[in-house]
Each structure stands twice: as structure tokens, then as C-alpha cells.
Write a protein that holds these residues in place. Structure first.
Motif, short mmCIF file in Angstrom:
data_model
loop_
_atom_site.label_atom_id
_atom_site.label_comp_id
_atom_site.label_asym_id
_atom_site.label_seq_id
_atom_site.Cartn_x
_atom_site.Cartn_y
_atom_site.Cartn_z
N UNK A 1 2.33 -32.81 18.06
CA UNK A 1 2.87 -32.06 16.29
C UNK A 1 3.65 -32.92 15.79
N UNK A 2 4.94 -33.74 16.71
CA UNK A 2 6.26 -34.14 16.27
C UNK A 2 5.22 -35.74 15.92
N UNK A 3 4.29 -36.36 16.83
CA UNK A 3 4.07 -37.23 16.57
C UNK A 3 3.35 -37.76 15.42
N UNK A 4 2.91 -37.05 15.04
CA UNK A 4 1.85 -36.63 13.41
C UNK A 4 3.49 -37.02 12.01
N UNK A 5 4.66 -36.93 12.24
CA UNK A 5 5.56 -36.90 11.60
C UNK A 5 6.23 -38.14 12.34
N UNK A 6 5.53 -39.14 12.55
CA UNK A 6 6.16 -40.71 12.59
C UNK A 6 5.66 -41.49 11.86
N UNK A 7 6.44 -42.07 11.11
CA UNK A 7 6.25 -42.96 10.37
C UNK A 7 4.55 -43.67 10.59
N UNK A 8 5.34 -44.73 11.54
CA UNK A 8 3.67 -45.31 11.90
C UNK A 8 2.76 -45.27 11.90
N UNK A 9 3.16 -44.27 12.51
CA UNK A 9 1.80 -43.10 12.75
C UNK A 9 1.03 -42.54 10.95
N UNK A 10 2.09 -42.39 10.84
CA UNK A 10 1.34 -41.71 9.20
C UNK A 10 0.92 -42.79 7.97
N UNK A 11 1.46 -44.22 8.97
CA UNK A 11 1.11 -45.16 7.87
C UNK A 11 -0.27 -46.26 8.31
N UNK A 12 -0.89 -46.04 9.40
CA UNK A 12 -1.50 -45.69 10.23
C UNK A 12 -2.71 -44.99 9.78
N UNK A 13 -2.42 -43.82 9.97
CA UNK A 13 -3.90 -43.14 8.88
C UNK A 13 -3.99 -43.20 7.80
N UNK A 14 -2.90 -43.48 7.20
CA UNK A 14 -3.34 -43.51 5.27
C UNK A 14 -4.28 -44.55 5.62
N UNK A 15 -3.92 -45.67 6.66
CA UNK A 15 -4.79 -46.95 6.17
C UNK A 15 -5.82 -46.82 6.63
N UNK A 16 -6.29 -45.77 8.03
CA UNK A 16 -7.72 -46.01 7.96
C UNK A 16 -8.51 -44.35 7.40
N UNK A 17 -7.74 -43.99 6.93
CA UNK A 17 -8.46 -43.22 5.34
C UNK A 17 -9.18 -44.15 4.27
N UNK A 18 -7.98 -45.07 4.07
CA UNK A 18 -8.36 -46.27 2.93
C UNK A 18 -9.41 -46.39 2.97
N UNK A 19 -9.81 -47.18 3.82
CA UNK A 19 -10.93 -47.82 4.37
C UNK A 19 -11.99 -46.99 4.59
N UNK A 20 -11.66 -45.70 5.33
CA UNK A 20 -13.22 -44.89 5.35
C UNK A 20 -13.41 -44.27 3.23
N UNK A 21 -12.01 -44.00 2.77
CA UNK A 21 -12.31 -43.81 0.94
C UNK A 21 -13.05 -45.67 0.45
N UNK A 22 -12.91 -46.45 0.83
CA UNK A 22 -13.41 -47.98 0.92
C UNK A 22 -15.43 -47.81 0.93
#
Length: 170
Positions: free
Chosen positions: A41-62
Motif C-alpha cells: 500500500x505504501x509503495x503506491x504512495x511514492x512519487x516515482x511509482x505514481x509517475x511510472x503508472x501515469x506514464x503507463x496509463x498515458x501510453x494505454x490511453x494512446x
């Protein structure tokens, strides 16, 4: 009856996806504290983890994956996220999978989750995986026509069991 301060829209900008990732992380913190290992649960709070997930979601949305976000109209904060995708298992009981729906605690009980689910999967037959022991989520899905079908799997990444729920519209 007062108008709800929440609105649903398709995430179209990187900032909206970043907000969706942050809402998902907060939802994990609020909902899974007793169901998952604290370090997950804590790992999801880290900025780097969130930045990677946002990048993955941006690619998926494309690539055509739509992420629906629930926003607080008062301050434009993302307070929920959902998306569906074609089935990911060959033996899945429906062609559509509700891949995720997460809302922060401030939104729960407002009816916004029902609206977000409707926007994401409509009245289509679909299935989803829910963490075993997440009784609030199971009750929500049952209220929306989903039933446990007896399938159970271990999510190795989470170290937790998941149960499959299915909705068939007749």
C-alpha cells in the motif's frame, strides 16, 4: 435534492491521468490497509511509482484504453478512476473486464460509484476480480448485478486472493 459536486469525464490530459493515479493510491491506502501488506500500500504512495503508472496509463490511453475519472467540481481534484478492457484471460466468462474502479473515501456513499460504473461498462456483460475480504466492494458489485462465480486466484504481485464476479444482462 442537492446536485452532486462530482462529475465524470474521460481522462484526456497527462495531468488528469496523474490525478487518477493519485486517487487510486489514496483509495488503496484507505481501502486496503487491512487486506494487503502495508509495504504494498505504501509503495503506491511514492512519487516515482505514481509517475511510472501515469506514464503507463498515458501510453494505454494512446492505444485506445479509456480511463474515466471522477472529479470534484469544486476544486477539479480527481477523486476516482475506472477503466474496462477486453478480457485478459482466454476462459473469461465475458468479453469485457472491469479492470479497475477506485474511489476515495470522501466519495463513497454519494452514488458517484454507480455513475462511474455505468459510464465505464454500461449495461454490458462483464466480469471483474475483487480482493477476497473486501466486503464493501463485493456488496457494491452485487447491488449492481454482479455475482461471485466461484473462481478464485492468487494475485502473486499482491500476495492476496482475488474472487471473480460476473454480470450477465439477460
Amino acid at each position: 435534492m442537492s446536485k452532486t459536486p462530482y462529475r465524470i469525464k474521460r481522462a484526456e490530459h497527462p495531468a488528469e491521468l496523474q490525478g487518477a493515479v493519485q486517487a487510486q493510491a489514496l483509495s488503496w491506502q484507505q481501502s486496503y490497509g487491512d487486506l494487503l501488506a502495508p509495504e504494498l500500500v505504501e509503495a503506491r504512495q511514492h512519487e516515482g511509482v505514481q509517475a511510472k503508472r501515469a506514464m503507463d496509463w498515458a501510453l494505454a490511453s494512446q492505444e485506445g484504453v479509456w480511463f474515466w475519472i471522477l472529479m470534484d467540481s469544486r476544486d477539479n481534484r480527481v477523486v476516482g478512476v475506472a477503466n474496462a478492457c477486453p478480457r485478459r484471460e482466454p476462459d473469461a466468462p465475458a468479453i469485457l473486464e472491469l479492470a479497475q474502479i477506485y474511489l476515495t473515501d470522501e466519495v463513497k456513499g454519494t452514488g458517484a460509484a454507480d455513475r462511474l460504473l455505468e459510464m465505464t461498462v454500461g449495461d454490458m456483460d462483464c466480469y471483474l476480480w475483487v480482493l477476497e475480504g473486501n466486503e464493501r466492494a463485493i456488496a457494491f458489485y452485487r447491488r449492481n448485478g454482479f455475482e461471485l462465480d466461484g473462481a478464485r486466484r492468487t494475485n502473486e504481485e499482491l500476495g492476496a486472493a482475488e474472487l471473480r464476479m460476473v454480470r450477465h444482462q439477460d
